[in-house]
Scaffold this active site. Structure first.
Site, PDB file in Angstrom:
ATOM      1  N   GLU A 165       4.367 -17.876 -26.765  1.00 47.08           N
ATOM      2  CA  GLU A 165       4.046 -18.930 -25.802  1.00 47.08           C
ATOM      3  C   GLU A 165       3.004 -18.444 -24.799  1.00 47.08           C
ATOM      4  O   GLU A 165       3.279 -17.551 -23.996  1.00 47.08           O
ATOM      5  CB  GLU A 165       5.284 -19.384 -25.040  1.00 47.08           C
ATOM      6  CG  GLU A 165       4.950 -20.481 -24.024  1.00 47.08           C
ATOM      7  CD  GLU A 165       6.116 -20.835 -23.116  1.00 47.08           C
ATOM      8  OE1 GLU A 165       6.053 -21.898 -22.467  1.00 47.08           O
ATOM      9  OE2 GLU A 165       7.083 -20.046 -23.031  1.00 47.08           O
ATOM     10  N   GLU A 264      11.245 -29.000 -20.500  1.00 51.46           N
ATOM     11  CA  GLU A 264      11.267 -27.852 -19.599  1.00 51.46           C
ATOM     12  C   GLU A 264      10.501 -28.224 -18.341  1.00 51.46           C
ATOM     13  O   GLU A 264       9.318 -27.915 -18.194  1.00 51.46           O
ATOM     14  CB  GLU A 264      10.665 -26.607 -20.266  1.00 51.46           C
ATOM     15  CG  GLU A 264      10.782 -25.368 -19.381  1.00 51.46           C
ATOM     16  CD  GLU A 264      10.256 -24.110 -20.037  1.00 51.46           C
ATOM     17  OE1 GLU A 264      10.931 -23.579 -20.941  1.00 51.46           O
ATOM     18  OE2 GLU A 264       9.158 -23.664 -19.649  1.00 51.46           O
TER      19      GLU A 264
END
Length: 292
Positions: A165, A264
């Site tokens: 990520e 998120e």
């Protein structure tokens, strides 16, 4: 085209509730079919197993341990001199007994549904404090490649996917090593392992590079997981900000994305009340059928 599937990152959502088990139950009550937990290691596996079962949730994503938070560590994958600690943390993340024994004690089998992990975010970590990013980039990439090749082998034995990520260095974490999709894609190409994929957090991608339509189309074949939050406030997708999420969700559908979209973000108020955007999506597109 099938509707998108959403997972709740309970390390972010439901902050009004104490503890991960309570947040897992709330996610299930809100209609989610899957959950993500950043770092579950301090929680009782039995409690997580029980909460996941009661909520009907699959735990699809966790992070590798961050390292020594008191020393400013945020992942160890690319940090020189911390290879052994990264590998120990990886073993902790994939250790089957940690999850499956807990599930068995709660009366069900992990691999059937609930706590059978699918993906682990292999955190790259930060450029050492005081170091020049350009000066250490090559060394850190070499360490990262070495650790990723090791991780790919470990994960393959458990049928798990490792995720990379990029995290933006403009506002969230100025020292983070992996900060653009281009950098992550180049590293994935060098490693060349099919069970290592890209984690696309649209919040970070927008801040670092923009051009979301082009980048989504270019990199989606490498993407194993998506996460969403509004920019710049990192609130709900329908909160004020730069991003048009109905367009982005449609783009993901049109491009054939089949994985989960992880929520998120930082709720601007009560988490459940702030899920109107998701209920509206479900009302318009329906919910994926089981196994879809």
């Amino acid at each position: 085209m099938a509707p998108l599937r959403f997972s709740a990152n309970v390390s972010w959502l439901f902050p009004e509730l104490p503890g991960l088990p309570a947040r897992l139950r709330a996610a299930g009550s809100s209609g989610f079919e899957a959950a993500e937990v950043a770092w579950p290691y301090s929680e009782s596996p039995e409690a997580l197993a029980r909460a996941a079962r009661e909520a009907g949730l699959r735990l699809v994503l966790i992070n590798t341990p961050p390292g020594d938070r008191e020393k400013g560590e945020m992942g160890l994958g690319a940090v020189p001199g911390r290879q052994a600690a990264f590998r120990e943390g990886l073993e902790q993340a994939v250790l089957k007994e940690h999850w499956e024994d807990a599930a068995a004690r709660e009366g069900f089998v992990c691999s059937a549904e609930f706590l059978r992990l699918e993906m682990i975010h292999l955190m790259a970590g930060r450029v050492p404090l005081g170091a020049d990013r350009a000066a250490v980039r090559s060394e850190m990439e070499t360490v990262f490649l070495e650790n990723l090749r090791h991780a790919a082998g470990v994960l393959a034995q458990e049928s798990l996917v490792g995720l990379l990520e990029p995290i933006n260095t403009r506002s969230t974490d100025p020292q983070y090593f992996l900060d653009t999709p281009q950098q992550a894609a180049a590293i994935l190409q060098k490693v060349g392992r099919p069970n290592l994929q890209l984690q696309m957090d649209i919040f970070h991608w927008q801040i670092m590079d923009g051009n979301l339509t082009g980048n989504i189309r270019e990199f989606l074949p490498l993407v194993g997981h998506v996460q969403v939050a509004q920019v710049p406030g990192r609130g709900e997708p329908d909160s004020p900000g730069e991003l048009n999420f109905p367009y982005l969700f449609q783009l993901l559908e049109d491009e054939g994305y089949k994985g989960f979209v992880g929520c998120e973000y930082q709720p601007q108020g009560d988490t459940a009340e702030g899920l109107n955007w998701l209920r509206s999506y479900w009302d318009r597109r329906g919910r994926p059928q089981a196994g879809q």
